[in-house]
Design a protein around this motif. Structure first.
Motif, PDB file in Angstrom:
ATOM      1  N   THR A 129       8.362  51.700  32.025  1.00 53.21           N
ATOM      2  CA  THR A 129       9.081  51.746  33.303  1.00 53.21           C
ATOM      3  C   THR A 129      10.394  52.526  33.208  1.00 53.21           C
ATOM      4  O   THR A 129      11.101  52.665  34.207  1.00 53.21           O
ATOM      5  CB  THR A 129       9.368  50.328  33.831  1.00 53.21           C
ATOM      6  OG1 THR A 129      10.194  49.638  32.890  1.00 53.21           O
ATOM      7  CG2 THR A 129       8.068  49.559  34.056  1.00 53.21           C
ATOM      8  N   LEU A 166      11.991  51.961  43.717  1.00 49.26           N
ATOM      9  CA  LEU A 166      11.587  50.712  44.354  1.00 49.26           C
ATOM     10  C   LEU A 166      11.690  49.568  43.343  1.00 49.26           C
ATOM     11  O   LEU A 166      10.686  48.961  42.957  1.00 49.26           O
ATOM     12  CB  LEU A 166      10.146  50.816  44.877  1.00 49.26           C
ATOM     13  CG  LEU A 166       9.863  51.887  45.924  1.00 49.26           C
ATOM     14  CD1 LEU A 166       8.374  51.993  46.195  1.00 49.26           C
ATOM     15  CD2 LEU A 166      10.625  51.605  47.192  1.00 49.26           C
ATOM     16  N   PRO A 167      12.898  49.251  42.888  1.00 50.09           N
ATOM     17  CA  PRO A 167      13.040  48.236  41.840  1.00 50.09           C
ATOM     18  C   PRO A 167      12.537  46.849  42.240  1.00 50.09           C
ATOM     19  O   PRO A 167      12.209  46.042  41.370  1.00 50.09           O
ATOM     20  CB  PRO A 167      14.546  48.222  41.556  1.00 50.09           C
ATOM     21  CG  PRO A 167      15.166  48.803  42.776  1.00 50.09           C
ATOM     22  CD  PRO A 167      14.172  49.779  43.341  1.00 50.09           C
ATOM     23  N   ASP A 168      12.451  46.582  43.524  1.00 49.05           N
ATOM     24  CA  ASP A 168      11.933  45.290  43.989  1.00 49.05           C
ATOM     25  C   ASP A 168      10.463  45.365  44.367  1.00 49.05           C
ATOM     26  O   ASP A 168       9.916  44.426  44.938  1.00 49.05           O
ATOM     27  CB  ASP A 168      12.750  44.798  45.192  1.00 49.05           C
ATOM     28  CG  ASP A 168      14.208  44.556  44.821  1.00 49.05           C
ATOM     29  OD1 ASP A 168      14.454  44.085  43.698  1.00 49.05           O
ATOM     30  OD2 ASP A 168      15.078  44.863  45.648  1.00 49.05           O
ATOM     31  N   GLY A 169       9.829  46.480  44.081  1.00 45.77           N
ATOM     32  CA  GLY A 169       8.422  46.649  44.400  1.00 45.77           C
ATOM     33  C   GLY A 169       8.215  47.289  45.761  1.00 45.77           C
ATOM     34  O   GLY A 169       9.159  47.644  46.467  1.00 45.77           O
ATOM     35  N   TRP A 170       6.960  47.424  46.111  1.00 45.62           N
ATOM     36  CA  TRP A 170       6.585  48.062  47.375  1.00 45.62           C
ATOM     37  C   TRP A 170       7.147  47.244  48.533  1.00 45.62           C
ATOM     38  O   TRP A 170       7.035  46.024  48.539  1.00 45.62           O
ATOM     39  CB  TRP A 170       5.064  48.154  47.478  1.00 45.62           C
ATOM     40  CG  TRP A 170       4.628  49.175  48.480  1.00 45.62           C
ATOM     41  CD1 TRP A 170       4.390  48.966  49.792  1.00 45.62           C
ATOM     42  CD2 TRP A 170       4.401  50.560  48.236  1.00 45.62           C
ATOM     43  NE1 TRP A 170       4.027  50.131  50.403  1.00 45.62           N
ATOM     44  CE2 TRP A 170       4.021  51.135  49.462  1.00 45.62           C
ATOM     45  CE3 TRP A 170       4.472  51.380  47.115  1.00 45.62           C
ATOM     46  CZ2 TRP A 170       3.708  52.489  49.596  1.00 45.62           C
ATOM     47  CZ3 TRP A 170       4.163  52.727  47.248  1.00 45.62           C
ATOM     48  CH2 TRP A 170       3.785  53.257  48.475  1.00 45.62           C
ATOM     49  N   LEU A 203       8.283  54.779  40.696  1.00 47.03           N
ATOM     50  CA  LEU A 203       8.347  53.563  41.505  1.00 47.03           C
ATOM     51  C   LEU A 203       9.426  52.612  40.992  1.00 47.03           C
ATOM     52  O   LEU A 203      10.144  52.003  41.774  1.00 47.03           O
ATOM     53  CB  LEU A 203       6.984  52.866  41.541  1.00 47.03           C
ATOM     54  CG  LEU A 203       5.880  53.593  42.306  1.00 47.03           C
ATOM     55  CD1 LEU A 203       4.544  52.869  42.135  1.00 47.03           C
ATOM     56  CD2 LEU A 203       6.226  53.749  43.772  1.00 47.03           C
ATOM     57  N   HIS A 204       9.543  52.496  39.686  1.00 51.40           N
ATOM     58  CA  HIS A 204      10.567  51.609  39.132  1.00 51.40           C
ATOM     59  C   HIS A 204      11.971  52.145  39.378  1.00 51.40           C
ATOM     60  O   HIS A 204      12.906  51.366  39.523  1.00 51.40           O
ATOM     61  CB  HIS A 204      10.317  51.346  37.647  1.00 51.40           C
ATOM     62  CG  HIS A 204       9.342  50.239  37.433  1.00 51.40           C
ATOM     63  ND1 HIS A 204       9.724  48.949  37.176  1.00 51.40           N
ATOM     64  CD2 HIS A 204       7.989  50.231  37.492  1.00 51.40           C
ATOM     65  CE1 HIS A 204       8.653  48.197  37.071  1.00 51.40           C
ATOM     66  NE2 HIS A 204       7.588  48.943  37.265  1.00 51.40           N
ATOM     67  N   TRP A 208       4.306  45.058  45.190  1.00 48.71           N
ATOM     68  CA  TRP A 208       3.515  45.711  44.136  1.00 48.71           C
ATOM     69  C   TRP A 208       4.422  46.615  43.308  1.00 48.71           C
ATOM     70  O   TRP A 208       5.151  47.445  43.833  1.00 48.71           O
ATOM     71  CB  TRP A 208       2.376  46.519  44.760  1.00 48.71           C
ATOM     72  CG  TRP A 208       1.579  47.316  43.766  1.00 48.71           C
ATOM     73  CD1 TRP A 208       0.748  46.826  42.803  1.00 48.71           C
ATOM     74  CD2 TRP A 208       1.519  48.739  43.665  1.00 48.71           C
ATOM     75  NE1 TRP A 208       0.175  47.864  42.110  1.00 48.71           N
ATOM     76  CE2 TRP A 208       0.632  49.050  42.627  1.00 48.71           C
ATOM     77  CE3 TRP A 208       2.130  49.786  44.365  1.00 48.71           C
ATOM     78  CZ2 TRP A 208       0.340  50.353  42.250  1.00 48.71           C
ATOM     79  CZ3 TRP A 208       1.844  51.093  43.985  1.00 48.71           C
ATOM     80  CH2 TRP A 208       0.954  51.359  42.949  1.00 48.71           C
ATOM     81  N   ARG A 209       4.367  46.391  42.019  1.00 47.60           N
ATOM     82  CA  ARG A 209       5.173  47.171  41.071  1.00 47.60           C
ATOM     83  C   ARG A 209       4.371  47.303  39.791  1.00 47.60           C
ATOM     84  O   ARG A 209       4.409  46.424  38.937  1.00 47.60           O
ATOM     85  CB  ARG A 209       6.470  46.429  40.792  1.00 47.60           C
ATOM     86  CG  ARG A 209       7.693  47.281  40.971  1.00 47.60           C
ATOM     87  CD  ARG A 209       8.919  46.448  40.783  1.00 47.60           C
ATOM     88  NE  ARG A 209       9.282  46.504  39.381  1.00 47.60           N
ATOM     89  CZ  ARG A 209      10.205  45.762  38.841  1.00 47.60           C
ATOM     90  NH1 ARG A 209      10.862  44.895  39.543  1.00 47.60           N
ATOM     91  NH2 ARG A 209      10.496  45.882  37.581  1.00 47.60           N
ATOM     92  N   VAL A 235       4.480  55.212  37.788  1.00 46.91           N
ATOM     93  CA  VAL A 235       5.114  53.939  37.425  1.00 46.91           C
ATOM     94  C   VAL A 235       6.610  54.154  37.240  1.00 46.91           C
ATOM     95  O   VAL A 235       7.430  53.395  37.766  1.00 46.91           O
ATOM     96  CB  VAL A 235       4.476  53.349  36.145  1.00 46.91           C
ATOM     97  CG1 VAL A 235       5.264  52.151  35.638  1.00 46.91           C
ATOM     98  CG2 VAL A 235       3.020  52.965  36.400  1.00 46.91           C
ATOM     99  N   SER A 286      10.097  58.337  46.010  1.00 47.13           N
ATOM    100  CA  SER A 286       9.384  58.070  44.762  1.00 47.13           C
ATOM    101  C   SER A 286       8.110  58.913  44.676  1.00 47.13           C
ATOM    102  O   SER A 286       7.781  59.443  43.617  1.00 47.13           O
ATOM    103  CB  SER A 286       9.088  56.587  44.593  1.00 47.13           C
ATOM    104  OG  SER A 286       8.222  56.120  45.587  1.00 47.13           O
TER     105      SER A 286
END
Length: 156
Positions: free
Chosen positions: A36, A86-90, A82-83, A137-138, A79, A105
């Motif tokens: 990540t 979007l550190p808190d996920g989708w 996204l990290h 989602w992460r 991955v 992202s």
């Protein structure tokens, strides 16, 4: 961040020496141990003053091409993006700032995609925007089930 010293001398030799100094047989193994971490973070760990993220990615692409694992590298880069964004996920909904973060992202992912996979990445990005994954989602690595469904391994 480097000040230009990353391009001085034989940066490829320097990059792989640093990887070996940390006990890894390949740059891919080093990166996969930090699935990540951003490319910049990987570069800073290897040499904050003389290794750049783009050099890390160049080495990863070369190794992926040699081992016929380019699709896995493309998934791994998503991955990382996204990290980063979007550190808190989708997000629950694709509106406002959350929509921008998702788009950022995906744009970053596209920019770090080798040419043979750009069309696939475009399709996957469109699919993710049209049919978003579950909120939160992460993916933790390139072997995430949804990622493997969207971008299955197809290399010989």
């Amino acid at each position: 961040m480097t000040d230009g010293r990353s391009w001085q001398g034989n940066w490829k030799v320097r990059l792989y020496e640093r990887v070996r100094e940390r006990g890894y047989s390949s740059l891919t193994a080093f990166a996969e141990a930090r699935p990540t971490a951003s490319l910049v973070s990987l570069a800073e760990e290897l040499g904050p003053d003389d290794i750049a993220g783009v050099q890390v990615f160049s080495g990863l692409v070369a190794e992926a091409e040699r081992s016929h694992r380019l699709t896995r590298l493309v998934r791994a880069q998503l991955v990382r993006e996204l990290h980063s964004y979007l550190p808190d996920g989708w997000p629950t909904e694709l509106v406002g700032d959350d929509r921008f973060k998702v788009a950022r992202s995906l744009a970053g992912w596209y920019s770090f995609t080798p040419d043979p996979h750009k069309e696939q990445v475009d399709r996957v990005s469109d699919a993710l925007m049209a049919n978003p994954p579950p909120a939160g989602w992460r993916p933790l690595n390139s072997e995430d089930d949804l990622l493997r469904t969207l971008l299955p391994d197809d290399e010989a």
